[in-house]
Design an enzyme around this catalytic site. Structure first.
Site, PDB file in Angstrom:
ATOM      1  N   SER A   1       0.741  -1.198   0.084  1.00  0.00           N
ATOM      2  CA  SER A   1      -0.123   0.076  -0.052  1.00  0.00           C
ATOM      3  C   SER A   1       0.931   1.193  -0.078  1.00  0.00           C
ATOM      4  CB  SER A   1      -0.825   0.067   1.284  1.00  0.00           C
ATOM      5  OG  SER A   1      -1.536   1.291   1.483  1.00  0.00           O
TER       6      SER A   1
ATOM      7  N   TYR B   1      -1.932  -1.660  10.258  1.00  0.00           N
ATOM      8  CA  TYR B   1      -1.773  -1.858   8.899  1.00  0.00           C
ATOM      9  C   TYR B   1      -0.488  -1.356   8.258  1.00  0.00           C
ATOM     10  CZ  TYR B   1      -3.809  -1.172   4.091  1.00  0.00           C
ATOM     11  OH  TYR B   1      -4.171  -1.154   2.547  1.00  0.00           O
TER      12      TYR B   1
HETATM   13  N1  LIG Z   1      -8.510   0.151  -1.582  1.00  0.00           N
HETATM   14  C1  LIG Z   1      -7.555   0.880  -1.223  1.00  0.00           C
HETATM   15  O1  LIG Z   1      -7.664   2.070  -1.214  1.00  0.00           O
HETATM   16  C2  LIG Z   1      -6.258   0.347  -1.308  1.00  0.00           C
HETATM   17  C3  LIG Z   1      -5.048   1.115  -0.915  1.00  0.00           C
HETATM   18  C4  LIG Z   1      -3.808   0.566  -0.748  1.00  0.00           C
HETATM   19  C5  LIG Z   1      -3.826  -0.890  -0.581  1.00  0.00           C
HETATM   20  N2  LIG Z   1      -4.991  -1.786  -0.841  1.00  0.00           N
HETATM   21  C6  LIG Z   1      -4.575  -3.406  -0.641  1.00  0.00           C
HETATM   22  O2  LIG Z   1      -5.281  -3.738  -1.961  1.00  0.00           O
HETATM   23  C7  LIG Z   1      -5.776  -4.998  -1.597  1.00  0.00           C
HETATM   24  C8  LIG Z   1      -6.949  -5.263  -2.013  1.00  0.00           C
HETATM   25  O3  LIG Z   1      -7.913  -4.732  -1.545  1.00  0.00           O
HETATM   26  P1  LIG Z   1      -9.076  -3.895  -2.148  1.00  0.00           P
HETATM   27  O4  LIG Z   1      -9.072  -2.463  -1.953  1.00  0.00           O
HETATM   28  O5  LIG Z   1      -9.434  -4.604  -3.312  1.00  0.00           O
HETATM   29  O6  LIG Z   1     -10.372  -4.399  -1.022  1.00  0.00           O
HETATM   30  P2  LIG Z   1     -11.539  -5.166  -1.005  1.00  0.00           P
HETATM   31  O7  LIG Z   1     -12.237  -5.256   0.321  1.00  0.00           O
HETATM   32  O8  LIG Z   1     -12.612  -4.627  -2.083  1.00  0.00           O
HETATM   33  O9  LIG Z   1     -11.105  -6.668  -1.494  1.00  0.00           O
HETATM   34  C9  LIG Z   1     -10.423  -7.632  -0.516  1.00  0.00           C
HETATM   35  C10 LIG Z   1     -10.860  -8.910  -0.721  1.00  0.00           C
HETATM   36  O10 LIG Z   1      -9.911  -9.554  -0.072  1.00  0.00           O
HETATM   37  C11 LIG Z   1     -10.791 -10.724   0.661  1.00  0.00           C
HETATM   38  N3  LIG Z   1     -10.165 -11.034   2.086  1.00  0.00           N
HETATM   39  C12 LIG Z   1      -9.994 -10.509   3.055  1.00  0.00           C
HETATM   40  N4  LIG Z   1      -9.515 -11.399   4.200  1.00  0.00           N
HETATM   41  C13 LIG Z   1      -9.315 -12.667   3.514  1.00  0.00           C
HETATM   42  C14 LIG Z   1      -8.857 -13.566   4.007  1.00  0.00           C
HETATM   43  N5  LIG Z   1      -8.693 -13.935   5.501  1.00  0.00           N
HETATM   44  N6  LIG Z   1      -8.837 -14.641   3.107  1.00  0.00           N
HETATM   45  C15 LIG Z   1      -9.150 -14.570   1.853  1.00  0.00           C
HETATM   46  N7  LIG Z   1      -9.502 -13.465   1.239  1.00  0.00           N
HETATM   47  C16 LIG Z   1      -9.709 -12.378   1.999  1.00  0.00           C
HETATM   48  C17 LIG Z   1     -12.061 -10.169   0.799  1.00  0.00           C
HETATM   49  O11 LIG Z   1     -13.115 -10.950   1.004  1.00  0.00           O
HETATM   50  C18 LIG Z   1     -12.103  -9.191  -0.223  1.00  0.00           C
HETATM   51  O12 LIG Z   1     -12.738  -9.869  -1.342  1.00  0.00           O
HETATM   52  C19 LIG Z   1      -5.478  -5.209  -0.027  1.00  0.00           C
HETATM   53  O13 LIG Z   1      -4.558  -5.980   0.255  1.00  0.00           O
HETATM   54  C20 LIG Z   1      -5.637  -3.910   0.492  1.00  0.00           C
HETATM   55  O14 LIG Z   1      -4.936  -3.693   1.681  1.00  0.00           O
HETATM   56  C21 LIG Z   1      -6.022  -1.265  -0.964  1.00  0.00           C
END
Ligand SMILES: NC(=O)c1ccc[n+]([C@@H]2O[C@H](COP(=O)([O-])OP(=O)(O)OC[C@H]3O[C@@H](n4cnc5c(N)ncnc54)[C@H](O)[C@@H]3O)[C@@H](O)[C@H]2O)c1
Length: 296
Positions: free
Chosen positions: A145, A158
């Site tokens: 991130s 986080y």
């Molecule tokens: N959205 C943002 O602004 C952002 C910014 C920086 C980093 N990220 C990172 O991007 C990645 C994707 O996140 P996103 O934003 O698409 O969020 P999201 O919540 O839309 O998707 C995350 C997915 O991970 C799954 N998940 C959670 N815990 C789990 C587990 N224990 N086992 C299997 N699956 C699991 C959830 O069910 C979900 O489908 C994450 O690692 C997040 O930290 C997101």
């Protein structure tokens, strides 16, 4: 890897957000998919969306699992190879968020986020690496991130996991470069992306009155910072894999915060404290009843 056509990609967190967008983009390019998530309903929706929007004849398998479960991840990696014949890419993308002070955070919440955000990435990398090497051309894509480059108050859990993913992936990439084994690695640092992460995140009660007014308002405010579309994020990630980049930043917010942390590697923290204090709830001055004597 210049083309994804005919390759096999394993993606965690494929039921939503960037994982789903990656799955759809790869399917459009003719890449076969092994999709995993703990959310079975979301996985089915991803599958239906791909089928409705993709003409390419790709094989898609799904697996409901928890990425923090090492044995489940190892079994899934073996199943992917049994079902697809090989695996070329693994996207360790599943993740969750947690807001709490260090002093007030429950160990159970810390273990939860470390289990998913850090151990999930380690499990996926180690379970798939032998198969990626055997495929002759492989790539590990680990999602950190912008908070893996830059720390914030109230985000220690986080921040810790995302800094750890960065260190783990950068070290891995150097080992793979030295081995010249046909496998590479990329660390992804998204800024705010419009996904469901905010809705599934945990916000500890100790944040109210310290950095936020209320949980509901904090979720709404945080979502205002999500400026990039997940489809655009997937495009940037896949471009980074094609270019064999070590680090991929997503969104102008990520570029800005990365620049700030590079220019002021320690001093940026004072700016964050200043900005956080300005946005934090102000301590309320007690209203005195007319016949109350002010206490000195
Ligand atoms: N959205 C943002 O602004 C952002 C910014 C920086 C980093 N990220 C990172 O991007 C990645 C994707 O996140 P996103 O934003 O698409 O969020 P999201 O919540 O839309 O998707 C995350 C997915 O991970 C799954 N998940 C959670 N815990 C789990 C587990 N224990 N086992 C299997 N699956 C699991 C959830 O069910 C979900 O489908 C994450 O690692 C997040 O930290 C997101």
């Amino acid at each position: 890897m210049k083309s994804f056509n005919g390759r096999v990609a394993a993606i965690t967190g494929a039921a939503s957000g960037m994982g789903r967008a990656l799955a759809m983009a790869l399917a459009r390019e003719g890449c076969h998919l092994a999709l995993a998530d703990k959310n079975s309903q979301g996985l089915e929706q991803t599958l239906a969306l791909i089928k409705a929007s993709t003409l390419a004849p790709v094989l898609i398998t799904t697996q409901v699992l928890d990425v923090s479960d090492r044995r489940a991840m190892e079994d899934w990696a073996a199943r992917c190879v049994a079902e697809h014949g090989r695996v070329n890419l693994v996207f360790n993308n599943a993740g969750v968020a947690l807001s709490s002070t260090v002093e007030g955070v429950d160990y159970a919440d810390l273990e939860w986020i470390v289990g998913i955000n850090f151990w999930g990435v380690v499990h996926g990398t180690k379970a798939f690496l032998p198969y990626l090497k055997a495929s002759g051309e492989g790539h590990v894509v680990n999602t950190s991130s912008v908070f893996g480059l830059f720390a914030q108050p109230g985000m220690s859990g986080y921040n810790a996991t995302k800094f750890a993913v960065r260190g783990f992936t950068e070290s891995l990439r150097q080992e793979l470069d030295m081995q010249r084994c046909g496998v590479s690695a990329t660390c992804v640092h998204p800024g705010g992306i419009r996904t469901d992460i905010c809705r599934s995140s945990r916000i500890d009660a100790n944040m109210t009155g310290f950095l936020i007014h209320s949980e509901q308002q904090a979720r709404a405010d945080f979502e205002k910072l999500f400026i990039t579309d997940p489809d655009q994020a997937a495009k940037v990630i896949l471009h980074g894999v094609r270019k064999n980049k070590r680090r991929v930043l997503i969104g102008r917010d990520a570029y800005f915060l990365d620049l700030l942390a590079r220019c002021l590697p320690a001093a940026y923290q004072a700016l964050v404290v200043f900005a956080s204090q300005r946005m934090a709830p102000k301590p309320r001055t007690p209203v005195l009843e007319t016949n109350d004597e002010p206490r000195l």
